[in-house]
Design an enzyme around this catalytic site. Structure first.
Site, PDB file in Angstrom:
ATOM      1  N   LYS A 207       0.942  -1.161   0.139  1.00  0.00           N
ATOM      2  CA  LYS A 207       0.013   0.011   0.069  1.00  0.00           C
ATOM      3  C   LYS A 207       0.832   1.304   0.162  1.00  0.00           C
ATOM      4  O   LYS A 207       0.722   2.256  -0.925  1.00  0.00           O
ATOM      5  CB  LYS A 207      -0.895   0.039   1.237  1.00  0.00           C
ATOM      6  CG  LYS A 207      -1.941   1.178   1.356  1.00  0.00           C
ATOM      7  CD  LYS A 207      -2.712   0.962   2.378  1.00  0.00           C
ATOM      8  CE  LYS A 207      -3.593   2.068   2.502  1.00  0.00           C
ATOM      9  NZ  LYS A 207      -4.679   2.085   3.700  1.00  0.00           N
ATOM     10  N   GLU A 213      10.643  -4.820   4.695  1.00  0.00           N
ATOM     11  CA  GLU A 213      10.808  -6.182   3.993  1.00  0.00           C
ATOM     12  C   GLU A 213      10.384  -6.215   2.578  1.00  0.00           C
ATOM     13  O   GLU A 213      11.172  -6.788   2.000  1.00  0.00           O
ATOM     14  CB  GLU A 213       9.609  -6.938   4.670  1.00  0.00           C
ATOM     15  CG  GLU A 213       9.910  -7.314   6.329  1.00  0.00           C
ATOM     16  CD  GLU A 213       9.324  -6.115   7.202  1.00  0.00           C
ATOM     17  OE1 GLU A 213       9.129  -5.014   6.959  1.00  0.00           O
ATOM     18  OE2 GLU A 213       8.981  -6.419   8.640  1.00  0.00           O
ATOM     19  N   GLY A 268      -4.966  -2.024   4.898  1.00  0.00           N
ATOM     20  CA  GLY A 268      -4.121  -3.216   4.388  1.00  0.00           C
ATOM     21  C   GLY A 268      -4.711  -4.513   4.778  1.00  0.00           C
ATOM     22  O   GLY A 268      -4.740  -5.485   4.004  1.00  0.00           O
ATOM     23  N   ARG A 269      -5.055  -4.670   5.851  1.00  0.00           N
ATOM     24  CA  ARG A 269      -5.853  -6.005   6.131  1.00  0.00           C
ATOM     25  C   ARG A 269      -7.068  -6.272   5.663  1.00  0.00           C
ATOM     26  O   ARG A 269      -7.697  -7.402   6.037  1.00  0.00           O
ATOM     27  CB  ARG A 269      -5.737  -6.317   7.942  1.00  0.00           C
ATOM     28  CG  ARG A 269      -6.466  -5.096   8.795  1.00  0.00           C
ATOM     29  CD  ARG A 269      -5.933  -5.218  10.147  1.00  0.00           C
ATOM     30  NE  ARG A 269      -6.326  -4.186  10.938  1.00  0.00           N
ATOM     31  CZ  ARG A 269      -5.745  -2.964  11.098  1.00  0.00           C
ATOM     32  NH1 ARG A 269      -4.520  -2.963  10.522  1.00  0.00           N
ATOM     33  NH2 ARG A 269      -6.157  -2.061  11.788  1.00  0.00           N
ATOM     34  N   GLU A 354      -4.667  -7.122  14.973  1.00  0.00           N
ATOM     35  CA  GLU A 354      -3.928  -5.734  14.503  1.00  0.00           C
ATOM     36  C   GLU A 354      -5.126  -4.724  14.559  1.00  0.00           C
ATOM     37  O   GLU A 354      -4.625  -3.416  14.885  1.00  0.00           O
ATOM     38  CB  GLU A 354      -3.280  -5.840  13.258  1.00  0.00           C
ATOM     39  CG  GLU A 354      -2.498  -4.539  12.755  1.00  0.00           C
ATOM     40  CD  GLU A 354      -1.918  -4.663  11.515  1.00  0.00           C
ATOM     41  OE1 GLU A 354      -2.257  -4.449  10.456  1.00  0.00           O
ATOM     42  OE2 GLU A 354      -0.475  -4.897  11.562  1.00  0.00           O
ATOM     43  N   HIS A 385      -3.314 -33.601  17.780  1.00  0.00           N
ATOM     44  CA  HIS A 385      -2.327 -34.348  18.329  1.00  0.00           C
ATOM     45  C   HIS A 385      -1.248 -33.471  18.704  1.00  0.00           C
ATOM     46  O   HIS A 385       0.027 -33.709  18.988  1.00  0.00           O
ATOM     47  CB  HIS A 385      -1.830 -35.109  17.311  1.00  0.00           C
ATOM     48  CG  HIS A 385      -2.919 -36.257  16.803  1.00  0.00           C
ATOM     49  ND1 HIS A 385      -3.002 -37.291  17.507  1.00  0.00           N
ATOM     50  CD2 HIS A 385      -3.870 -36.124  16.159  1.00  0.00           C
ATOM     51  CE1 HIS A 385      -3.962 -37.891  16.778  1.00  0.00           C
ATOM     52  NE2 HIS A 385      -4.626 -37.297  15.895  1.00  0.00           N
ATOM     53  N   LYS A 513       9.597  -0.602  13.945  1.00  0.00           N
ATOM     54  CA  LYS A 513      10.183  -0.272  12.971  1.00  0.00           C
ATOM     55  C   LYS A 513      11.342   0.548  12.913  1.00  0.00           C
ATOM     56  O   LYS A 513      12.354   0.327  12.511  1.00  0.00           O
ATOM     57  CB  LYS A 513       9.001   0.246  11.729  1.00  0.00           C
ATOM     58  CG  LYS A 513       8.025  -0.913  11.461  1.00  0.00           C
ATOM     59  CD  LYS A 513       7.094  -0.191  10.288  1.00  0.00           C
ATOM     60  CE  LYS A 513       5.737  -1.050  10.227  1.00  0.00           C
ATOM     61  NZ  LYS A 513       4.868  -0.413   9.293  1.00  0.00           N
TER      62      LYS A 513
HETATM   63  O1  F6P Z   1       3.260  -3.038   9.742  1.00  0.00           O
HETATM   64  C1  F6P Z   1       2.132  -3.241   9.612  1.00  0.00           C
HETATM   65  C2  F6P Z   1       1.397  -2.955   8.497  1.00  0.00           C
HETATM   66  O2  F6P Z   1       1.298  -1.527   8.187  1.00  0.00           O
HETATM   67  C3  F6P Z   1       0.091  -3.696   7.950  1.00  0.00           C
HETATM   68  O3  F6P Z   1      -1.052  -2.975   8.647  1.00  0.00           O
HETATM   69  C4  F6P Z   1       0.163  -3.808   6.568  1.00  0.00           C
HETATM   70  O4  F6P Z   1      -0.850  -4.763   6.193  1.00  0.00           O
HETATM   71  C5  F6P Z   1       1.407  -4.255   6.284  1.00  0.00           C
HETATM   72  O5  F6P Z   1       2.181  -3.550   7.256  1.00  0.00           O
HETATM   73  C6  F6P Z   1       2.158  -3.807   4.978  1.00  0.00           C
HETATM   74  O6  F6P Z   1       2.071  -2.463   4.419  1.00  0.00           O
HETATM   75  P1  F6P Z   1       2.325  -2.106   3.021  1.00  0.00           P
HETATM   76  O7  F6P Z   1       1.081  -2.837   2.255  1.00  0.00           O
HETATM   77  O8  F6P Z   1       2.177  -0.644   3.009  1.00  0.00           O
HETATM   78  O9  F6P Z   1       3.686  -2.600   2.609  1.00  0.00           O
END
Ligand code: F6P
Length: 551
Positions: A207, A213, A268-269, A354, A385, A513
């Site tokens: 987004k 990452e 995002g979620r 979240e 199990h 972060k």
């Molecule tokens: O760090 C949490 C978050 O902001 C989530 O809410 C989101 O889904 C994820 O990181 C990824 O964010 P982006 O789509 O901006 O890379």
């Protein structure tokens, strides 16, 4: 709006709890032969949600529905479908339900209907998917695309990865989808080992297009591709983006024509219904992606139109308020009896934890009651199990959601019979257990001495009376999955309304972060060394082991 603890209804619910405390689940079923019919709810023809094995009564349910009315749930639900649901701490609207509205529907944001724009983007996605499926979109050397690698994390990974896995039997487009999310390079290495550069399309999903990452993995993937093709121009054929940040996408080197858009009003979620669902559409075909949207839209309609007393997401949320805030049960287990749903618990963790892991109310005031539960789970029968012992006899009581499907597409009817039998058996054992008398009678029938019986009986007795919900669908298909996901989305949203919290921000993840960014410098030897003593000690140990490895 009043906070939950100021509600006289909560006090009344607590009093009701004290009055009903002595009534266990066995007793409730014995007292009311129609209990299952009374507490099992329908979503259309394809889904039943059995809430009869929860510790509640018709009186509790009625009082919880009154609480929802007092907390102004009805206008809040309407706000979710247009114009006035606002995430104040991030200053953005909330309107993900518009993503699955049919053409011609209206969802207004600042006087503008967003639905036509949503469908324009869906049309672009469809054209793109069809080009890939037809072999018309080609990689360097003229090769058709066979593998799609989604690079994203959190909401830009968990939803699409879960859906692609869940609907594996529907993957008939000749495209294999892979997902890279982790900062651990091991994941990227293992995915790259499975794909050929000339036939691979990377979808960089973010987004913000700034998530560390994702950008670290995207840069490494681009370097890998360049090493194989040796030509910067070819990157265009192998990288597309899904984002709200056009300038960052362009700066990365992705053609703006190959960027699929979504909007700030999609959290995002809650984004798998948007262009973030591109890997789903590529792996399953666009028609199936549309069926997923249709199932979710149907659940939206159910939320809007069904009285609280029969409204499944509302009841699930009210039940969690009852379990968490009145009975004090702050953990929820989710156990899909479908191997394809193995990523569902992880998806649900982000969705719910979240969203509702908050300790201030929507006005920023500290709150004094419990909010989001610990959500966790594993597919059945594997969990049985591993940790089910604790569910049956541990001192912690965990309300469980069992999710099952009557039919399977696999040619193993015996597996399916046993799978469903196990799911039903677990809910039964949790609810009704095994009394001391039953255990003693069994041991006696086995011919054990009175002494042996007295020794073994305590271990074998299961008190039961442990709550669970069973969600049963006819089959795991795109439509039902869309509805199931939307059901949990709405449960999460309704919980947030009742707790009077902002379910759409996530400030708690930011500090880590920032600190990680500083610590990268420390690990590179260019930090200022000003860390707490524990971190300093660990940094020194890492450095000394890294030096040893180089020697
Ligand atoms: O760090 C949490 C978050 O902001 C989530 O809410 C989101 O889904 C994820 O990181 C990824 O964010 P982006 O789509 O901006 O890379």
């Amino acid at each position: 709006m009043k906070s939950l603890h100021q509600q006289s209804r909560i006090v009344a619910l607590q009093e009701l709890r004290l009055r009903e405390k002595a009534v266990g689940l066995s007793q409730r079923f014995a007292d009311d032969p129609a209990r299952f019919e009374r507490f099992c709810f329908s979503f259309g023809q394809h889904m039943r949600v059995d809430l009869s094995r929860q510790h509640w009564s018709a009186d509790v349910l009625a009082m919880l529905c009154d609480l929802a009315r007092d907390m102004e749930l009805l206008p809040a639900i309407e706000a979710l479908f247009g114009n006035n649901l606002f995430n104040h701490s991030e200053e953005r609207a909330v309107l993900h339900t518009a993503l699955r509205m049919p053409e011609g529907a209206i969802a207004e944001l600042n006087g503008l209907n967003v639905v036509p724009r949503v469908h324009e983007e869906l049309a672009r996605l469809r054209v793109f998917c069809e080009r890939v499926h037809a072999g018309d979109w080609r990689g360097f050397g003229g090769q058709p695309i066979t593998d799609v690698v989604n690079i994203g994390i959190g909401g830009s990974d968990l939803g699409p990865a879960m859906v692609v896995e869940a609907l594996a039997p529907y993957q008939d487009k000749g495209i294999r989808a892979h997902f890279v999310s982790n900062m651990d390079g091991a994941q990227l290495v293992s995915v790259l080992a499975e794909v050929e550069p000339a036939r691979t399309l990377f979808v960089v999903s973010s987004k913000t297009f700034t998530t560390d990452e994702t950008m670290t993995n995207a840069h490494a993937a681009r370097a890998w591709l360049l090493a194989a093709c040796g030509d910067r121009e070819q990157v265009k054929k192998h990288f597309v983006a899904v984002s709200t940040n056009a300038s960052a996408v362009q700066a990365f080197g992705i053609d703006p024509e190959h960027m699929f858009e979504f909007w700030s009003w999609v959290g995002g979620r809650f984004s798998l219904w948007s262009a973030i669902g591109l890997p789903i559409a590529l792996a399953l075909g666009f028609d199936r992606f549309e069926q997923l949207l249709a199932g979710a839209h149907e659940m939206d309609q159910h939320l809007r139109e069904t009285p609280f007393e029969r409204n499944i997401p509302v009841l699930l949320a009210l039940l969690s308020i009852w379990n968490i805030n009145v009975l004090g049960l702050s953990s929820e287990g989710v156990f899909p009896y479908s191997h394809h749903l193995k990523r569902f618990p992880a998806y649900l963790q982000q969705l719910n934890m979240e969203s509702n892991g908050k300790s201030v109310d929507s006005c920023g005031r500290p709150i004094t009651y419990s909010t989001g539960p610990l959500v966790w789970g594993e597919v059945g029968t594997n969990g049985q199990h591993a940790f089910f012992q604790l569910l049956h006899q541990g001192s912690l009581v965990v309300p469980a959601d069992f999710i099952g499907f009557a039919r399977t597409s696999y040619p193993y009817p015996e597996h399916q019979r046993k799978l469903l039998a196990n799911m039903l058996a677990q809910a039964q054992a949790l609810a009704f257990g095994k009394t001391r008398q039953q255990v003693e009678a069994e041991l006696e029938a086995e011919g054990l001495s009175a002494e042996e019986i007295a020794r073994l009986a305590p271990y074998k007795t299961m008190e039961g009376n442990r709550p669970s919900t069973t969600i049963l669908c006819d089959e795991l298909n795109p439509y039902n999955l869309g509805a199931l996901i939307a059901m949990y989305e709405h449960k999460t949203f309704v919980q947030g309304v009742l707790w009077n919290i902002n379910s759409f921000d996530q400030w708690g993840v930011e500090l880590g972060k920032k600190l990680a960014a500083q610590l990268v410098d420390e690990l590179a030897g260019i930090g200022n060394g000003q860390q707490d003593s524990a971190t300093q000690g660990l940094l020194q140990q890492i450095a000394s082991w890294q030096v040893k490895c180089k020697e």
